[in-house]
Design a protein around this motif. Structure first.
Motif, short mmCIF file in Angstrom:
data_model
loop_
_atom_site.label_atom_id
_atom_site.label_comp_id
_atom_site.label_asym_id
_atom_site.label_seq_id
_atom_site.Cartn_x
_atom_site.Cartn_y
_atom_site.Cartn_z
N LYS A 53 0.82 -1.22 0.00
CA LYS A 53 0.00 0.00 0.00
C LYS A 53 0.85 1.27 0.00
O LYS A 53 0.33 2.37 -0.04
N CYS A 54 2.16 1.11 0.07
CA CYS A 54 3.09 2.25 0.11
C CYS A 54 3.85 2.33 -1.21
O CYS A 54 4.23 1.31 -1.77
N GLU A 55 4.10 3.55 -1.67
CA GLU A 55 4.81 3.73 -2.94
C GLU A 55 6.15 3.02 -2.94
O GLU A 55 6.52 2.38 -3.91
N ASP A 56 6.87 3.11 -1.85
CA ASP A 56 8.20 2.50 -1.82
C ASP A 56 8.16 1.01 -1.50
O ASP A 56 9.19 0.35 -1.47
N GLY A 57 6.98 0.46 -1.32
CA GLY A 57 6.85 -0.97 -1.08
C GLY A 57 6.63 -1.76 -2.36
O GLY A 57 6.62 -2.98 -2.34
N VAL A 58 6.48 -1.06 -3.46
CA VAL A 58 6.25 -1.71 -4.74
C VAL A 58 7.57 -1.81 -5.48
O VAL A 58 8.22 -0.81 -5.76
N ARG A 59 7.97 -3.02 -5.76
CA ARG A 59 9.22 -3.24 -6.49
C ARG A 59 9.04 -2.92 -7.96
O ARG A 59 7.96 -3.09 -8.52
N SER A 60 10.13 -2.51 -8.58
CA SER A 60 10.11 -2.32 -10.03
C SER A 60 10.11 -3.69 -10.69
O SER A 60 10.63 -4.65 -10.12
N PRO A 61 9.55 -3.76 -11.89
CA PRO A 61 9.58 -5.05 -12.60
C PRO A 61 11.02 -5.55 -12.74
O PRO A 61 11.97 -4.77 -12.78
N VAL A 62 11.17 -6.82 -12.85
CA VAL A 62 12.48 -7.48 -12.84
C VAL A 62 13.42 -6.91 -13.90
O VAL A 62 13.06 -6.74 -15.05
N ALA A 63 14.63 -6.62 -13.45
CA ALA A 63 15.78 -6.31 -14.29
C ALA A 63 15.54 -5.27 -15.38
O ALA A 63 15.91 -5.48 -16.53
N LEU A 64 14.96 -4.17 -15.03
CA LEU A 64 14.80 -3.10 -16.01
C LEU A 64 16.14 -2.42 -16.26
O LEU A 64 16.91 -2.18 -15.34
N SER A 65 16.40 -2.08 -17.50
CA SER A 65 17.62 -1.34 -17.80
C SER A 65 17.35 0.16 -17.71
O SER A 65 18.26 0.95 -17.84
#
Length: 73
Positions: A53-65
């Motif tokens: 529920k927190c912005e910083d709790g959401v990981r970016s999709p795997v291995a983005l360049s």
């Protein structure tokens, strides 16, 4: 099994690259998500909030360049 909170409180290996670039990009006028700040403390720490529920709790999709950052002046 780790709790959801503990599982989301650490950067993934592919995210550490962005943490390591944080200060360099800041010097160039760009701001990354708080999650990538070298001194990041999860915003849900000592709260009853679920990490998802927190912005910083959401990981970016795997291995983005590339990731989104904000230019500021």
């Amino acid at each position: 099994m780790a709790s959801t909170s503990a599982a989301h409180s650490h950067l993934q290996r592919y995210e550490t690259r962005w943490r390591d670039l944080h200060d360099f990009l800041k010097e160039k006028g760009y701001k990354l998500r708080s999650r990538y700040s070298p001194d990041w403390v999860p915003s849900w720490t000592n709260t009853n909030k679920a990490p998802i529920k927190c912005e910083d709790g959401v990981r970016s999709p795997v291995a983005l360049s590339f990731i989104r950052c904000t230019a500021y002046s």
